[in-house]
Design a protein around this motif. Structure first.
Motif, PDB file in Angstrom:
ATOM      1  N   ALA A   8      22.344  14.844 -14.211  1.00  0.00           N
ATOM      2  CA  ALA A   8      22.047  15.975 -15.090  1.00  0.00           C
ATOM      3  C   ALA A   8      20.557  16.268 -15.118  1.00  0.00           C
ATOM      4  O   ALA A   8      20.137  17.421 -15.106  1.00  0.00           O
ATOM      5  N   ALA A   9      19.752  15.191 -15.128  1.00  0.00           N
ATOM      6  CA  ALA A   9      18.299  15.386 -15.158  1.00  0.00           C
ATOM      7  C   ALA A   9      17.832  16.137 -13.933  1.00  0.00           C
ATOM      8  O   ALA A   9      16.980  17.020 -14.011  1.00  0.00           O
ATOM      9  N   CYS A  10      18.393  15.771 -12.773  1.00  0.00           N
ATOM     10  CA  CYS A  10      17.973  16.450 -11.543  1.00  0.00           C
ATOM     11  C   CYS A  10      18.419  17.904 -11.539  1.00  0.00           C
ATOM     12  O   CYS A  10      17.718  18.773 -11.049  1.00  0.00           O
ATOM     13  N   LEU A  11      19.592  18.166 -12.088  1.00  0.00           N
ATOM     14  CA  LEU A  11      20.048  19.544 -12.140  1.00  0.00           C
ATOM     15  C   LEU A  11      19.158  20.384 -13.041  1.00  0.00           C
ATOM     16  O   LEU A  11      18.861  21.527 -12.742  1.00  0.00           O
ATOM     17  N   LEU A  50      18.791  13.904   4.589  1.00  0.00           N
ATOM     18  CA  LEU A  50      18.290  13.815   3.225  1.00  0.00           C
ATOM     19  C   LEU A  50      17.391  12.600   3.053  1.00  0.00           C
ATOM     20  O   LEU A  50      16.319  12.686   2.430  1.00  0.00           O
ATOM     21  N   THR A  51      17.797  11.465   3.603  1.00  0.00           N
ATOM     22  CA  THR A  51      16.996  10.244   3.496  1.00  0.00           C
ATOM     23  C   THR A  51      15.642  10.423   4.174  1.00  0.00           C
ATOM     24  O   THR A  51      14.604  10.004   3.644  1.00  0.00           O
ATOM     25  N   ARG A  83      12.736  19.278  -6.194  1.00  0.00           N
ATOM     26  CA  ARG A  83      13.851  19.924  -6.874  1.00  0.00           C
ATOM     27  C   ARG A  83      15.013  20.143  -5.909  1.00  0.00           C
ATOM     28  O   ARG A  83      16.169  19.896  -6.247  1.00  0.00           O
ATOM     29  N   GLU A  84      14.690  20.601  -4.734  1.00  0.00           N
ATOM     30  CA  GLU A  84      15.734  20.824  -3.735  1.00  0.00           C
ATOM     31  C   GLU A  84      16.404  19.507  -3.352  1.00  0.00           C
ATOM     32  O   GLU A  84      17.625  19.434  -3.192  1.00  0.00           O
ATOM     33  N   LEU A  85      15.601  18.455  -3.223  1.00  0.00           N
ATOM     34  CA  LEU A  85      16.163  17.162  -2.849  1.00  0.00           C
ATOM     35  C   LEU A  85      17.079  16.615  -3.942  1.00  0.00           C
ATOM     36  O   LEU A  85      18.118  16.006  -3.649  1.00  0.00           O
ATOM     37  N   GLY A  86      16.707  16.813  -5.204  1.00  0.00           N
ATOM     38  CA  GLY A  86      17.573  16.372  -6.288  1.00  0.00           C
ATOM     39  C   GLY A  86      18.923  17.052  -6.241  1.00  0.00           C
ATOM     40  O   GLY A  86      19.971  16.406  -6.412  1.00  0.00           O
ATOM     41  N   ASN A  87      18.922  18.365  -6.011  1.00  0.00           N
ATOM     42  CA  ASN A  87      20.189  19.081  -5.898  1.00  0.00           C
ATOM     43  C   ASN A  87      20.967  18.633  -4.667  1.00  0.00           C
ATOM     44  O   ASN A  87      22.201  18.535  -4.697  1.00  0.00           O
ATOM     45  N   ALA A  88      20.261  18.366  -3.582  1.00  0.00           N
ATOM     46  CA  ALA A  88      20.936  17.968  -2.351  1.00  0.00           C
ATOM     47  C   ALA A  88      21.674  16.643  -2.520  1.00  0.00           C
ATOM     48  O   ALA A  88      22.760  16.447  -1.969  1.00  0.00           O
ATOM     49  N   ILE A  89      21.076  15.728  -3.281  1.00  0.00           N
ATOM     50  CA  ILE A  89      21.757  14.447  -3.541  1.00  0.00           C
ATOM     51  C   ILE A  89      23.064  14.700  -4.276  1.00  0.00           C
ATOM     52  O   ILE A  89      24.119  14.151  -3.924  1.00  0.00           O
ATOM     53  N   ILE A  90      23.021  15.544  -5.308  1.00  0.00           N
ATOM     54  CA  ILE A  90      24.212  15.823  -6.099  1.00  0.00           C
ATOM     55  C   ILE A  90      25.280  16.510  -5.252  1.00  0.00           C
ATOM     56  O   ILE A  90      26.475  16.174  -5.328  1.00  0.00           O
ATOM     57  N   VAL A  91      24.866  17.455  -4.431  1.00  0.00           N
ATOM     58  CA  VAL A  91      25.824  18.162  -3.577  1.00  0.00           C
ATOM     59  C   VAL A  91      26.510  17.192  -2.622  1.00  0.00           C
ATOM     60  O   VAL A  91      27.730  17.263  -2.412  1.00  0.00           O
ATOM     61  N   THR A 123      18.525   7.347  -8.120  1.00  0.00           N
ATOM     62  CA  THR A 123      17.628   6.554  -8.970  1.00  0.00           C
ATOM     63  C   THR A 123      16.201   6.624  -8.452  1.00  0.00           C
ATOM     64  O   THR A 123      15.249   6.815  -9.228  1.00  0.00           O
ATOM     65  N   ARG A 124      16.037   6.453  -7.153  1.00  0.00           N
ATOM     66  CA  ARG A 124      14.674   6.470  -6.598  1.00  0.00           C
ATOM     67  C   ARG A 124      14.043   7.848  -6.720  1.00  0.00           C
ATOM     68  O   ARG A 124      12.833   7.973  -6.955  1.00  0.00           O
ATOM     69  N   HIS A 125      14.845   8.885  -6.566  1.00  0.00           N
ATOM     70  CA  HIS A 125      14.345  10.254  -6.741  1.00  0.00           C
ATOM     71  C   HIS A 125      13.779  10.423  -8.147  1.00  0.00           C
ATOM     72  O   HIS A 125      12.691  10.991  -8.329  1.00  0.00           O
ATOM     73  N   ALA A 126      14.499   9.910  -9.143  1.00  0.00           N
ATOM     74  CA  ALA A 126      14.012   9.990 -10.524  1.00  0.00           C
ATOM     75  C   ALA A 126      12.712   9.211 -10.684  1.00  0.00           C
ATOM     76  O   ALA A 126      11.786   9.658 -11.379  1.00  0.00           O
TER      77      ALA A 126
END
Length: 447
Positions: A8-11, A50-51, A83-91, A123-126
């Motif tokens: 949710a935080a990344c979104l 992504l990695t 921001r894009e990477l956070g969404n990409a992880i969720i997708v 987690t690491r993204h955060a």
């Protein structure tokens, strides 16, 4: 279970971009295109990309990569913002969850592996964005396990036992450091001692493993690091092994680092993943190794256990005394005394995690952490400071050594008592999509 709070935080972070469509997954209207995008292989490919993109945001995040060069070049030439990477992880998580269940156990193991790796990436993204976690939550998020930490007082009986082995006046850590100073490998003999030790580690591993043809490594001695040794896997069954000479290197470290960084440790682990999974199965997700992920607990735990798998206690003492001591110019007659101290110190390994937790959670200062490392790891002040430097740089990563070794040992030794069965179990561990949870549950990937 997904880390809903982090997702949710990344979104939220990515809200404006996502609303504009810049970070959202491409809309695929054709059914065939949708099916192609949501195959496990397609998700694995996007996970690798992504990695690599996350690796452009944090030096050292990607520990090894030996996939298509154009993917690495694209990550450098066309970087993606956080921001894009956070969404990409969720997708990617959503695409993975949308896959239908398979009757193929290995396919399900791949999905579990990718899911766990993506949880760690979240987690690491955060953390890259500045979020901090408790030691326990960080370890769970990055490596998939939470260590059962013991109070430091529980290690006091071990110190009392070592008091009897190294009697004298003054603090025990200073007495042990003074005793061990007689077992330093002279710098002009390091190359010979390490070359010989690594060759023996390789020979013992090759009795049980079919190592890839042409595999090799380059050994370098370096300075200015917070670690004692590191393996940089290059792909194509080649490694660069570096040994840090900032502090004196004791005779016991030759076998330790030879097995841990080389055979059957990191060099072999990466080779077998490349040979059996990336090349053999075409599973691209194993062509990249993000350091802060559950894969590291398997890597470090197996590398540490590999030392005792290759050299049982008496075998190691005999080999070091008869071969390495003379090469280092040390007195073989004193080998047993040094070995006794090293065996006793092994019971203190859990204290290192407790000290790291207290320091990283802000319960103690850096000076207190150094003092506690000196006391409970029985090292010099300089080495205690280096250990604290490591904690500052790699944080909860320290659990992968002690806890990882315990978990790997328990899993492998449950497969059989004879050496051949333990080596076979080790080979499976290094060649299949294993996770910390598999070790805890005693599960094999194809079950």
């Amino acid at each position: 279970m997904r880390i809903i709070g982090l997702a949710a935080a990344c979104l939220v972070l990515a809200g404006p971009a996502a609303a504009a469509g810049s970070a959202a997954a491409p809309v695929i209207t054709e059914t065939a295109g949708l099916k192609t995008a949501n195959t496990l292989d397609a998700i694995a490919t996007d996970y690798v990309k992504l990695t690599l993109a996350l690796g452009e945001q944090e030096a050292g995040y990607v520990d090894a990569y030996f996939g298509p060069t154009q993917w690495a070049e694209a990550a450098k030439s066309d970087p993606r913002d956080m921001r894009e990477l956070g969404n990409a992880i969720i997708v990617l998580m959503e695409r993975l969850d949308a896959l239908p269940a398979s009757d193929d156990p290995l396919s399900e193991a791949r999905k579990r592996f990718l899911s766990a790796q993506l949880e760690a990436a979240m987690t690491r993204h955060a953390m890259m964005l500045g979020e901090t976690f408790s030691f326990a939550d960080e370890a769970r998020g990055l490596f998939g396990v939470v260590p059962d930490l013991k109070p430091l007082a529980e290690f006091d009986p071990v110190l009392e036992e070592i008091e009897n082995i190294v009697p004298g006046e003054g603090p025990l850590s200073q007495r042990v450091a003074a005793f061990e100073s007689g077992y330093i490998i002279p710098k002009d003999r390091l190359q010979t001692v390490f070359d010989t030790a690594i060759a023996e580690c390789k020979a013992r591993t090759a009795r049980y493993f079919d190592l890839p043809a042409g595999e090799n490594f380059k050994l370098e001695f370096v300075t200015g690091k917070s670690w004692s040794g590191y393996n940089y896997y290059q792909g194509g069954y080649q490694s660069l092994i570096q040994v840090n000479t900032d502090l004196p290197i004791f005779i016991g470290r030759a076998i330790d680092l030879g097995c841990h960084e080389g055979y059957p440790g990191h060099h072999v682990y990466n080779m077998l993943l490349e040979k059996n999974l990336t090349n053999g199965q075409g599973w691209q997700e194993f062509s990249v190794y993000p350091l802060y992920s559950p894969q590291s607990l398997i890597a470090e735990g197996s590398a540490n256990y590999g030392i005792e798998l290759a050299f049982s206690g008496q075998e190691r003492l005999d080999y070091e005394r008869d071969v390495l001591y003379p090469l280092a110019g040390l007195d073989p007659e004193t080998a047993a005394a040094y070995w006794a101290v090293q065996i006793a110190k092994q019971a203190l390994s859990g204290a290192r995690m407790t000290i790291a937790q207290q320091y990283l959670d802000g319960e103690i200062s850096r000076e207190e952490a150094i003092a506690l490392n000196q006391k409970y790891q029985l090292v010099s002040a300089e080495r205690a400071a280096q250990m604290t430097d490591f904690n500052e740089q790699y944080r909860s990563y320290v659990i992968n050594y002690g806890l990882g070794m315990e978990m790997v040992r328990d899993w492998i030794e449950a497969q059989g008592e004879a050496p051949v069965w333990r080596w076979k179990a080790m080979e499976r561990l290094l060649s299949e999509p294993m996770l910390p949870g598999d070790l805890l549950e005693g599960r094999l990937p194809d079950e």
